[in-house]
Design a protein around this motif. Structure first.
Motif, PDB file in Angstrom:
ATOM      1  N   TRP A  46     -50.061 -15.739 -60.359  1.00 21.14           N
ATOM      2  CA  TRP A  46     -50.320 -14.303 -60.343  1.00 21.14           C
ATOM      3  C   TRP A  46     -51.640 -13.962 -61.008  1.00 21.14           C
ATOM      4  CZ3 TRP A  46     -51.536 -10.582 -63.855  1.00 21.14           C
ATOM      5  CH2 TRP A  46     -51.513  -9.243 -63.377  1.00 21.14           C
ATOM      6  N   ALA A  47     -52.348 -13.025 -60.399  1.00 14.99           N
ATOM      7  CA  ALA A  47     -53.530 -12.411 -60.998  1.00 14.99           C
ATOM      8  C   ALA A  47     -53.681 -11.048 -60.343  1.00 14.99           C
ATOM      9  CB  ALA A  47     -54.779 -13.261 -60.771  1.00 14.99           C
ATOM     10  N   ASP A  48     -54.325 -10.135 -61.018  1.00 12.18           N
ATOM     11  CA  ASP A  48     -54.534  -8.796 -60.468  1.00 12.18           C
ATOM     12  C   ASP A  48     -55.659  -8.858 -59.444  1.00 12.18           C
ATOM     13  OD1 ASP A  48     -54.311  -6.096 -60.035  1.00 12.18           O
ATOM     14  OD2 ASP A  48     -55.469  -5.529 -61.809  1.00 12.18           O
ATOM     15  N   ALA A 180     -40.323  -7.662 -50.119  1.00 11.76           N
ATOM     16  CA  ALA A 180     -39.339  -7.063 -51.028  1.00 11.76           C
ATOM     17  C   ALA A 180     -39.617  -7.434 -52.479  1.00 11.76           C
ATOM     18  CB  ALA A 180     -37.934  -7.511 -50.632  1.00 11.76           C
ATOM     19  N   MET A 181     -40.202  -8.607 -52.687  1.00 12.33           N
ATOM     20  CA  MET A 181     -40.450  -9.082 -54.049  1.00 12.33           C
ATOM     21  C   MET A 181     -41.733  -8.502 -54.653  1.00 12.33           C
ATOM     22  SD  MET A 181     -39.432 -13.106 -53.566  1.00 12.33           S
ATOM     23  CE  MET A 181     -40.000 -13.535 -55.223  1.00 12.33           C
ATOM     24  N   VAL A 182     -42.816  -8.518 -53.882  1.00 13.27           N
ATOM     25  CA  VAL A 182     -44.125  -8.161 -54.452  1.00 13.27           C
ATOM     26  C   VAL A 182     -44.847  -7.077 -53.667  1.00 13.27           C
ATOM     27  CG1 VAL A 182     -44.364 -10.519 -55.326  1.00 13.27           C
ATOM     28  CG2 VAL A 182     -45.461  -9.914 -53.161  1.00 13.27           C
ATOM     29  N   ARG A 188     -48.344  -4.059 -61.427  1.00 12.10           N
ATOM     30  CA  ARG A 188     -48.425  -5.516 -61.289  1.00 12.10           C
ATOM     31  C   ARG A 188     -48.753  -5.944 -59.861  1.00 12.10           C
ATOM     32  NH1 ARG A 188     -46.923 -10.303 -63.778  1.00 12.10           N
ATOM     33  NH2 ARG A 188     -46.129 -11.933 -62.389  1.00 12.10           N
ATOM     34  N   TYR A 189     -48.233  -5.224 -58.867  1.00 11.80           N
ATOM     35  CA  TYR A 189     -48.318  -5.701 -57.492  1.00 11.80           C
ATOM     36  C   TYR A 189     -49.233  -4.879 -56.592  1.00 11.80           C
ATOM     37  CZ  TYR A 189     -44.314  -8.537 -58.837  1.00 11.80           C
ATOM     38  OH  TYR A 189     -43.475  -9.429 -59.461  1.00 11.80           O
ATOM     39  N   PHE A 192     -52.000  -7.653 -56.029  1.00 10.86           N
ATOM     40  CA  PHE A 192     -51.453  -8.979 -55.730  1.00 10.86           C
ATOM     41  C   PHE A 192     -50.500  -8.941 -54.535  1.00 10.86           C
ATOM     42  CE2 PHE A 192     -48.336 -12.414 -56.379  1.00 10.86           C
ATOM     43  CZ  PHE A 192     -49.188 -13.512 -56.471  1.00 10.86           C
ATOM     44  N   GLY A 193     -49.737  -7.876 -54.388  1.00 12.51           N
ATOM     45  CA  GLY A 193     -48.774  -7.790 -53.298  1.00 12.51           C
ATOM     46  C   GLY A 193     -49.315  -7.170 -52.029  1.00 12.51           C
ATOM     47  N   TRP A 194     -50.598  -6.805 -52.033  1.00 14.00           N
ATOM     48  CA  TRP A 194     -51.186  -6.120 -50.883  1.00 14.00           C
ATOM     49  C   TRP A 194     -51.051  -6.943 -49.602  1.00 14.00           C
ATOM     50  CZ3 TRP A 194     -55.317  -7.715 -47.825  1.00 14.00           C
ATOM     51  CH2 TRP A 194     -55.808  -6.757 -46.917  1.00 14.00           C
TER      52      TRP A 194
END
Length: 311
Positions: A46-48, A180-182, A188-189, A192-194
């Motif tokens: 993980w990283a931003d 669903a997770m990120v 936080r996401y 990263f979750g984009w």
């Protein structure tokens, strides 16, 4: 000789039947195992950063597609093995029975006036804050979740299976699990979750619209309105912040002659949506009809997926 494609089509039908009869596996669910592995990888990488999120999503989904490709190659000359493998994979990636059960349990709780229990149960369907929700808002939340998850957990995996076989089934479920997770918006996401969120949007563009179309066609079978479903779908889908959920939720609202949409709270965040449909707010009976409509939409997707793979 049975062709592998026809064995795949038969396996998809058998896997759908297994889900309808048995529901989700009770222990060692492969999707849960994948989620645990994905969470462990997230802790390491993980990283931003959008770039880091792209790599993370590609690694997780790529691993699932690779496993599916290997299974498809190994069973290419063995129709019985292809049938059994496809049936097992279809069974574990579908969520039709579990979705219907949650809708029916929620309807029972609301009918019996067990509001606190219904608030607690809503978390099985969605991540909405149910602390202050009354009966009508709980019924609305459940109906919206039934509609959205009909597309995400039933129609989309079937269609991807029909399009790409075992790799399509596993790859789609991996991507949808990552979303669903990120994929939700949070500090936080947000970055990263984009990639997971946008890829999931793309993967569901066609399934969501086919789900809406099937809801229009099936509306009269649940005592609803096909014209109302078409009208709400065309008029209201764009009011929803999701490019896909709005399609099927609007069609379900019109089909059931109810009004969905409004303000939803997710923790500290409040999301305002436009009204979907023209009728009154749904109640337990409309929620039960939504479950029946969900089943019919799933059967339509199954017929399409199996016929596409059978040829």
């Amino acid at each position: 000789m049975i062709l592998p494609r026809r064995a795949t089509a038969a396996g998809i039908v058998a896997g759908h039947a297994a889900d309808a009869i048995f529901g989700d596996p009770r222990r060692g669910h492969p999707v849960a195992c994948f989620g645990a592995l994905a969470a462990a990888l997230e802790e390491r990488v993980w990283a931003d950063s959008r770039g880091r999120g792209v790599g993370y999503a590609a690694a997780c989904v790529g691993a699932a597609v690779g496993a599916g490709t290997a299974l498809q190659a190994v069973t290419a000359r063995h129709p019985l093995a292809r049938f059994v493998t496809t049936a097992a994979v279809t069974w574990v990636v579908l969520g039709a029975r579990g979705l219907a059960r949650e809708g029916e349990v929620m309807a029972q709780l609301l009918e019996s006036g067990r509001i606190d229990a219904a608030r607690a149960r809503l978390s099985h369907l969605c991540g909405r804050d149910a602390t202050d929700l009354g009966s009508s808002e709980l019924a609305r939340a459940a109906t919206e979740s039934i509609a959205e998850n009909t597309s995400d957990a039933v129609v989309a995996p079937l269609l991807w299976g029909g399009l790409a076989g075992i790799p399509g089934l596993l790859g789609y479920r991996a991507l949808n699990t990552l979303d669903a997770m990120v994929g939700h918006r949070s500090p936080r996401y947000e970055r990263f979750g984009w990639a997971a969120a946008r890829a999931d949007d793309i993967a569901n563009l066609v399934p969501a619209r086919l789900s809406a179309a099937a809801a229009v066609v099936s509306a009269r079978l649940v005592g609803g309105s096909a014209a109302g479903a078409l009208r709400a779908w065309r008029r209201d889908a764009r009011k929803h912040p999701s490019p896909n959920a709005g399609q099927v939720e609007a069609a379900f609202a019109g089909a059931l002659r109810v009004r969905l949409g409004g303000s939803n709270r997710y923790g500290d965040r409040v999301e305002h949506r436009g009204a979907l449909g023209d009728g009154p707010a749904p109640g337990p009976q409309e929620l039960r009809r939504a479950v029946r409509l969900s089943r019919l939409v799933g059967l339509a997707a199954l017929a399409l997926a199996a016929s596409a793979r059978y040829r």
